[in-house]
Design a protein around this motif. Structure first.
Motif, PDB file in Angstrom:
ATOM      1  N   UNK A 107      -8.927  13.928 -31.211  1.00  0.00           N
ATOM      2  CA  UNK A 107     -10.258  14.503 -30.971  1.00  0.00           C
ATOM      3  C   UNK A 107     -10.644  14.375 -29.500  1.00  0.00           C
ATOM      4  N   UNK A 108     -10.349  13.217 -28.890  1.00  0.00           N
ATOM      5  CA  UNK A 108     -10.664  13.025 -27.476  1.00  0.00           C
ATOM      6  C   UNK A 108      -9.879  13.989 -26.594  1.00  0.00           C
ATOM      7  N   UNK A 109      -8.615  14.230 -26.947  1.00  0.00           N
ATOM      8  CA  UNK A 109      -7.797  15.181 -26.192  1.00  0.00           C
ATOM      9  C   UNK A 109      -8.361  16.593 -26.351  1.00  0.00           C
ATOM     10  N   UNK A 110      -8.708  16.954 -27.586  1.00  0.00           N
ATOM     11  CA  UNK A 110      -9.193  18.304 -27.861  1.00  0.00           C
ATOM     12  C   UNK A 110     -10.539  18.582 -27.198  1.00  0.00           C
ATOM     13  N   UNK A 111     -11.420  17.569 -27.148  1.00  0.00           N
ATOM     14  CA  UNK A 111     -12.781  17.780 -26.675  1.00  0.00           C
ATOM     15  C   UNK A 111     -13.009  17.313 -25.228  1.00  0.00           C
ATOM     16  N   UNK A 112     -11.944  16.942 -24.543  1.00  0.00           N
ATOM     17  CA  UNK A 112     -12.096  16.410 -23.184  1.00  0.00           C
ATOM     18  C   UNK A 112     -12.900  17.347 -22.288  1.00  0.00           C
ATOM     19  N   UNK A 113     -12.561  18.627 -22.288  1.00  0.00           N
ATOM     20  CA  UNK A 113     -13.241  19.572 -21.404  1.00  0.00           C
ATOM     21  C   UNK A 113     -14.702  19.763 -21.805  1.00  0.00           C
ATOM     22  N   UNK A 114     -14.991  19.744 -23.117  1.00  0.00           N
ATOM     23  CA  UNK A 114     -16.370  19.886 -23.564  1.00  0.00           C
ATOM     24  C   UNK A 114     -17.193  18.643 -23.221  1.00  0.00           C
ATOM     25  N   UNK A 115     -16.560  17.495 -23.293  1.00  0.00           N
ATOM     26  CA  UNK A 115     -17.256  16.252 -22.923  1.00  0.00           C
ATOM     27  C   UNK A 115     -17.522  16.259 -21.421  1.00  0.00           C
ATOM     28  N   UNK A 116     -16.486  16.472 -20.643  1.00  0.00           N
ATOM     29  CA  UNK A 116     -16.641  16.731 -19.213  1.00  0.00           C
ATOM     30  C   UNK A 116     -17.212  15.599 -18.383  1.00  0.00           C
ATOM     31  N   UNK A 117     -16.979  14.365 -18.763  1.00  0.00           N
ATOM     32  CA  UNK A 117     -17.493  13.218 -18.005  1.00  0.00           C
ATOM     33  C   UNK A 117     -16.325  12.560 -17.285  1.00  0.00           C
TER      34      UNK A 117
ATOM     35  N   UNK B 199     -23.052  10.322 -21.842  1.00  0.00           N
ATOM     36  CA  UNK B 199     -22.460  10.501 -23.166  1.00  0.00           C
ATOM     37  C   UNK B 199     -23.526  10.936 -24.169  1.00  0.00           C
ATOM     38  N   UNK B 200     -24.679  10.302 -24.112  1.00  0.00           N
ATOM     39  CA  UNK B 200     -25.730  10.632 -25.075  1.00  0.00           C
ATOM     40  C   UNK B 200     -26.366  11.993 -24.803  1.00  0.00           C
ATOM     41  N   UNK B 201     -26.182  12.525 -23.607  1.00  0.00           N
ATOM     42  CA  UNK B 201     -26.771  13.811 -23.256  1.00  0.00           C
ATOM     43  C   UNK B 201     -25.932  14.994 -23.753  1.00  0.00           C
ATOM     44  N   UNK B 202     -24.682  14.735 -24.128  1.00  0.00           N
ATOM     45  CA  UNK B 202     -23.790  15.818 -24.557  1.00  0.00           C
ATOM     46  C   UNK B 202     -24.371  16.521 -25.787  1.00  0.00           C
ATOM     47  N   UNK B 203     -24.442  17.854 -25.713  1.00  0.00           N
ATOM     48  CA  UNK B 203     -25.023  18.635 -26.817  1.00  0.00           C
ATOM     49  C   UNK B 203     -24.021  19.601 -27.451  1.00  0.00           C
ATOM     50  N   UNK B 204     -22.858  19.798 -26.828  1.00  0.00           N
ATOM     51  CA  UNK B 204     -21.965  20.891 -27.230  1.00  0.00           C
ATOM     52  C   UNK B 204     -21.025  20.544 -28.385  1.00  0.00           C
ATOM     53  N   UNK B 205     -20.874  19.275 -28.723  1.00  0.00           N
ATOM     54  CA  UNK B 205     -19.944  18.899 -29.777  1.00  0.00           C
ATOM     55  C   UNK B 205     -20.590  19.070 -31.150  1.00  0.00           C
ATOM     56  N   UNK B 206     -19.786  19.482 -32.127  1.00  0.00           N
ATOM     57  CA  UNK B 206     -20.312  19.709 -33.478  1.00  0.00           C
ATOM     58  C   UNK B 206     -20.633  18.405 -34.194  1.00  0.00           C
ATOM     59  N   UNK B 207     -19.965  17.317 -33.804  1.00  0.00           N
ATOM     60  CA  UNK B 207     -20.192  16.006 -34.408  1.00  0.00           C
ATOM     61  C   UNK B 207     -20.647  15.029 -33.320  1.00  0.00           C
ATOM     62  N   UNK B 208     -21.394  13.985 -33.689  1.00  0.00           N
ATOM     63  CA  UNK B 208     -21.867  13.021 -32.685  1.00  0.00           C
ATOM     64  C   UNK B 208     -20.710  12.344 -31.962  1.00  0.00           C
TER      65      UNK B 208
END
Length: 301
Positions: A64-74, A132-141
């Motif tokens: 999940x971390x690999x897949x969402x790295x770009x969306x997390x973007x931190x 981290x808490x500001x991220x809004x783009x992920x479907x799950x917390x």
């Protein structure tokens, strides 16, 4: 998902990454990967136990971390990069090597680092948690979840703080991992809406649990007590002890807020109120004064 494969012979030639004397790794070992031209240094994190539900949950988290790295973007997070396979067996993952001498546990406890310098380190951690808490783009917390000093390091090159050991985070549909300052914390039973627990009584990561852990980090920096282990009574007694010694009321209000029903929050500029001379706030002296040294002598921060 990308895979980096090693033969048994290739793996056996890898050099173990030497950790600082104060750092121990219970669940895994780290190995340096051969350096490549124009590529940042990498390490392999190999788990000691590579079967069962626990390892399966780690793999879910890593993917999940690999897949969402770009969306997390931190950029201050050290992400897994590839799943590692040795002799056709999944064993862990590879990631960037952040050159560092110590994690924040050593730095925040050091007598050779000034209080102001420690505050600067804490503010960097605070900034990472906020991002981290500001991220809004992920479907799950997504939460770092297990926030404590040893899960942050100071990069020798850019002098920035980075969050490591992300494989203990809450992301996607992974199961909850233990939380150093939250799991088995009986005080959380008093505030079920603020600190909800799963069926195994592990805290369900949320903004309140993260700011709780950060408040414990601040208290650990100020003095030498195992604050997550204290009973509510002893915690409040220590707050009164600090007040008698002239500790700023704004900081006392901030610490007291972690054990009430209101939401926890980022301290921001309140951190600047931490006194330079912390010797007079010693938790050890508090234990001597109250006769509780035997009760807490086995606990460490």
């Amino acid at each position: 998902m990308e895979i980096e494969e090693f033969t048994t012979k290739q793996f056996e030639r890898l050099e173990p990454l030497k950790l600082a004397d104060d750092v121990t790794s219970i669940e895994s070992n780290l190995f340096k990967l051969p350096e490549k031209v124009n590529v940042n240094k990498k390490v392999l994190k190999r788990y000691k136990k590579i079967d069962g539900n626990y390892f399966g949950n780690k793999l879910l988290t890593i993917n999940a971390l690999i897949d969402y790295k770009d969306q997390i973007g931190i950029e201050e997070l050290v992400y897994p990069e590839k799943v590692a396979v040795v002799n056709k067996e999944l064993v862990g993952f590879t990631m960037e090597l952040i050159e560092n001498n110590h994690n924040l546990s050593t730095l925040l406890n050091s007598k050779e680092i000034t209080t102001r310098e420690k505050i600067k380190l804490l503010k960097q951690v605070e900034s990472i948690i906020e991002k981290v808490q500001y991220i809004k783009d992920l479907s799950k917390p997504f939460y770092l979840a297990d926030i404590h000093e040893s899960n942050f390091i100071l990069n020798n090159d850019d002098k920035k703080v980075y969050a490591v050991d992300l494989d203990g985070c809450k992301i996607s549909n992974n199961e909850i991992f233990t939380m150093k300052y939250g799991s088995f914390n009986e005080k959380f039973f008093e505030f079920p809406h603020k600190y909800p627990l799963d069926e195994c009584d592990n805290p369900i990561p949320n903004a309140n649990t993260e700011w709780y852990c950060f408040a414990i980090m601040i208290l650990n920096t100020i003095t030498d007590g195992p604050f997550y282990k204290l009973t509510l009574e002893d915690f409040y007694n220590y707050m009164f002890y600090l007040k008698r010694r002239g500790f700023p009321n704004e900081l006392l209000d901030y610490f007291n807020s972690i054990y009430c029903n209101s939401k926890n929050y980022a301290p921001k500029d309140i951190l600047d109120l931490i006194p330079n001379d912390l010797n007079k706030f010693s938790f050890s002296e508090f234990l001597d004064e109250t006769g509780k040294k035997e009760k807490y002598k086995l606990y460490k921060k």
